[in-house]
Design a protein around this motif. Structure first.
Motif, PDB file in Angstrom:
ATOM      1  N   LYS A   1      71.060  65.749 -35.094  1.00 26.93           N
ATOM      2  CA  LYS A   1      70.053  65.647 -34.040  1.00 26.93           C
ATOM      3  C   LYS A   1      70.829  65.372 -32.651  1.00 26.93           C
ATOM      4  N   ASP A   2      72.023  65.068 -32.402  1.00 24.56           N
ATOM      5  CA  ASP A   2      72.696  64.915 -31.125  1.00 24.56           C
ATOM      6  C   ASP A   2      73.653  66.017 -31.061  1.00 24.56           C
ATOM      7  N   TYR A   3      73.581  67.080 -31.768  1.00 22.32           N
ATOM      8  CA  TYR A   3      74.747  67.981 -31.657  1.00 22.32           C
ATOM      9  C   TYR A   3      74.769  68.691 -30.300  1.00 22.32           C
ATOM     10  N   LYS A   4      75.644  68.935 -29.544  1.00 17.97           N
ATOM     11  CA  LYS A   4      75.748  69.363 -28.259  1.00 17.97           C
ATOM     12  C   LYS A   4      76.659  70.567 -28.540  1.00 17.97           C
ATOM     13  N   ALA A   5      76.715  71.596 -27.822  1.00 23.23           N
ATOM     14  CA  ALA A   5      77.619  72.793 -27.902  1.00 23.23           C
ATOM     15  C   ALA A   5      77.313  73.630 -26.452  1.00 23.23           C
ATOM     16  N   GLU A   6      78.110  73.433 -25.587  1.00 22.28           N
ATOM     17  CA  GLU A   6      78.117  74.155 -24.203  1.00 22.28           C
ATOM     18  C   GLU A   6      77.624  75.611 -24.281  1.00 22.28           C
TER      19      GLU A   6
END
Length: 169
Positions: free
Chosen positions: A70-75
């Protein structure tokens, strides 16, 4: 909008080992880049993370990452929770052809859920040791046309062909 898969497979449908490619074929990589540039590319999180950092995100494409985290981030990427959500986003944004670029579980789901209109498959003439394979599909359900045939050379160590499969509807 067309939903396409693009993949390279060894002669036993192998596509990867230890979350990495198992061959180096610059001519096939050029085909991949030219075919997907300017489009949405949908991939699983592990597939994204397997791309060397200097190439992430894949340039001149909208990179869509599918993950349950749920909190995965990729620029400079879009993160979604399902392949379907990625496809709907591309459709909503006016995409003409989006590409599912891996990995194995993402390909399997897309084929089993009947989400695919077209496949661009590079068939490499050799077998490789692998832990990830492209899913089986019934070739009777597809029209196949050859796009390219390449004999091994000093830069590309294996013979390969690239075929385009269009779903019979």
């Amino acid at each position: 909008m067309k939903v396409s898969i693009i993949a390279a497979l060894g002669k036993n449908n192998e596509i990867g080992k230890d979350n990495d490619l198992i061959w180096h074929l610059p001519k096939d990589m050029k085909f991949f880049t030219e075919t997907t540039t300017g489009h949405y590319v949908i991939m699983g999180r592990k597939n994204y993370e397997s791309i060397p950092e200097k190439y992430r995100p894949l340039k001149n494409r909208v990179n869509v990452i599918v993950t349950r985290q749920k909190d995965y981030k990729a620029e400079n990427c879009v993160v979604v929770s399902s392949v379907e959500e990625g496809i709907e986003l591309a459709r909503f944004e006016g995409e003409t052809e989006c590409f599912i670029i891996g990995g194995g579980q993402i390909y399997k789901h897309a084929i089993e859920a009947d989400l695919i209109d077209r496949m661009y498959l590079t068939h490499i003439s050799e077998g490789f040791e692998a832990d990830t394979h492209f899913p089986e599909f019934d070739p009777e359900g597809w029209f196949c046309k050859g796009l390219m045939s390449h004999k091994k050379d000093e830069k590309n160590p294996y013979d390969f062909v690239i075929d385009q499969y269009d779903r019979k509807r």
